[in-house]
Design an enzyme around this catalytic site. Structure first.
Site, PDB file in Angstrom:
ATOM      1  N   GLY A  15       0.830  -1.201   0.000  1.00  0.00           N
ATOM      2  CA  GLY A  15       0.000   0.000   0.000  1.00  0.00           C
ATOM      3  C   GLY A  15       0.859   1.244   0.000  1.00  0.00           C
ATOM      4  O   GLY A  15       2.088   1.171   0.051  1.00  0.00           O
ATOM      5  N   GLU A  90       9.553  -1.974   4.900  1.00  0.00           N
ATOM      6  CA  GLU A  90      10.115  -1.158   3.805  1.00  0.00           C
ATOM      7  C   GLU A  90      10.848  -2.035   2.792  1.00  0.00           C
ATOM      8  O   GLU A  90      11.935  -1.721   2.321  1.00  0.00           O
ATOM      9  CB  GLU A  90      11.054  -0.083   4.367  1.00  0.00           C
ATOM     10  CG  GLU A  90      10.419   0.821   5.408  1.00  0.00           C
ATOM     11  CD  GLU A  90       9.350   1.740   4.852  1.00  0.00           C
ATOM     12  OE1 GLU A  90       9.183   1.798   3.608  1.00  0.00           O
ATOM     13  OE2 GLU A  90       8.663   2.389   5.661  1.00  0.00           O
ATOM     14  N   GLN A  92      10.410  -2.555  -0.229  1.00  0.00           N
ATOM     15  CA  GLN A  92      10.617  -2.027  -1.592  1.00  0.00           C
ATOM     16  C   GLN A  92      12.015  -1.464  -1.796  1.00  0.00           C
ATOM     17  O   GLN A  92      12.465  -1.315  -2.932  1.00  0.00           O
ATOM     18  CB  GLN A  92       9.560  -0.957  -1.921  1.00  0.00           C
ATOM     19  CG  GLN A  92       9.777   0.403  -1.272  1.00  0.00           C
ATOM     20  CD  GLN A  92       9.321   0.459   0.181  1.00  0.00           C
ATOM     21  OE1 GLN A  92       8.795  -0.503   0.706  1.00  0.00           O
ATOM     22  NE2 GLN A  92       9.520   1.606   0.826  1.00  0.00           N
ATOM     23  N   CYS A 146      -6.971  10.064   0.666  1.00  0.00           N
ATOM     24  CA  CYS A 146      -6.467  11.125  -0.210  1.00  0.00           C
ATOM     25  C   CYS A 146      -6.635  12.483   0.485  1.00  0.00           C
ATOM     26  O   CYS A 146      -7.751  12.832   0.897  1.00  0.00           O
ATOM     27  CB  CYS A 146      -7.225  11.108  -1.529  1.00  0.00           C
ATOM     28  SG  CYS A 146      -6.789  12.498  -2.608  1.00  0.00           S
ATOM     29  N   CYS A 149      -9.171  14.862  -1.850  1.00  0.00           N
ATOM     30  CA  CYS A 149     -10.615  14.635  -2.022  1.00  0.00           C
ATOM     31  C   CYS A 149     -11.231  13.718  -0.970  1.00  0.00           C
ATOM     32  O   CYS A 149     -12.456  13.553  -0.931  1.00  0.00           O
ATOM     33  CB  CYS A 149     -10.893  14.084  -3.422  1.00  0.00           C
ATOM     34  SG  CYS A 149     -10.446  12.342  -3.620  1.00  0.00           S
ATOM     35  N   CYS A 184      -5.352   9.850  -4.166  1.00  0.00           N
ATOM     36  CA  CYS A 184      -6.019   8.860  -5.008  1.00  0.00           C
ATOM     37  C   CYS A 184      -5.514   8.998  -6.450  1.00  0.00           C
ATOM     38  O   CYS A 184      -4.764   9.910  -6.790  1.00  0.00           O
ATOM     39  CB  CYS A 184      -7.537   9.051  -4.956  1.00  0.00           C
ATOM     40  SG  CYS A 184      -8.106  10.513  -5.843  1.00  0.00           S
ATOM     41  N   CYS A 187      -6.296  12.491  -8.087  1.00  0.00           N
ATOM     42  CA  CYS A 187      -5.655  13.697  -7.552  1.00  0.00           C
ATOM     43  C   CYS A 187      -4.125  13.621  -7.639  1.00  0.00           C
ATOM     44  O   CYS A 187      -3.438  14.578  -7.279  1.00  0.00           O
ATOM     45  CB  CYS A 187      -6.081  13.924  -6.101  1.00  0.00           C
ATOM     46  SG  CYS A 187      -7.865  14.157  -5.902  1.00  0.00           S
TER      47      CYS A 187
HETATM   48 ZN    ZN Z   1      -8.263  12.307  -4.418  1.00  0.00          ZN
END
Ligand code: ZN
Length: 201
Positions: A15, A90, A92, A146, A149, A184, A187
């Site tokens: 995520g 972590e 990644q 987000c 939004c 998101c 955005c």
């Molecule tokens: Zn958004």
């Protein structure tokens, strides 16, 4: 929780940043500790430089020291023979060798819990995370909120001096001028200064 007929499997907690991946990883480790499993936690050193934490506190007073690592090989060498649960934060930031290491650990009966950011600041697959998500028995993709939004955030918005970072900035920035927001898909902003690249959109 996933229960195999034999011990040994891979769980990925993926995520965006701020999606509570570490909290979820801590929750699983805490349960394993309570169940008297032998647990080891590793954490990418790249992250530790910023966080400055080698201990990860868990609620209820149980702590498991996170061992800083720079490479998958250090994880492989650091796992003790009697360890039953290996968690890595972590992930990644580690090299692709972590895929083979995780596979080998699971094959020999270790429960492997890998937490990491699945997309880079551009929204593209990040490091070995996508491959790990494929070979894992269990994948949980967590969302943040987000900040623009209020929808479910699945992207890391990198900001440099408050403005969206361009597409061609490095995948891993070392220097600390940048900041991040959870956003998101709609955005998320990654300006492409190169006209040819823009044509690919
Ligand atoms: Zn958004």
């Amino acid at each position: 929780m996933f229960h195999g007929t034999r011990p040994g499997w891979i769980e990925v907690i993926s995520g965006v940043m701020l999606a509570s991946k570490t909290e979820e990883r801590i929750r699983r480790v805490r349960r394993a500790v309570i169940a008297r499993r032998k647990v080891q936690v590793f954490k990418s050193h790249l992250d530790a430089r910023y966080a400055g934490l080698s201990h990860v506190a868990t609620h209820g007073g149980l702590t498991v020291e996170a061992e800083p690592v720079d490479s998958a090989e250090q994880v492989a060498r650091g796992v003790r023979p009697d360890t039953e649960v290996v968690a890595v934060d972590e992930v990644q930031f580690l090299d692709d060798g972590i895929v083979e290491v995780a596979d080998a650990l699971a094959n020999r009966g270790v429960r492997v819990v890998l937490a990491g950011t699945d997309v880079d600041f551009r929204g593209l697959p990040f490091g070995a995370l996508p491959t790990l998500m494929c070979i894992a028995e269990v994948v949980d993709k967590l969302h943040a909120i987000c900040v623009v939004c209020g929808g479910p955030a699945t992207r890391n918005q990198r900001l440099i001096d408050g403005a969206p970072a361009p597409w061609n900035s490095p995948t891993i920035m070392v220097g600390g001028r940048e900041s991040y927001e959870a956003r998101c898909r709609h955005c998320h902003r990654v300006p492409r200064p190169d006209a040819d690249q823009t044509a690919l959109l």
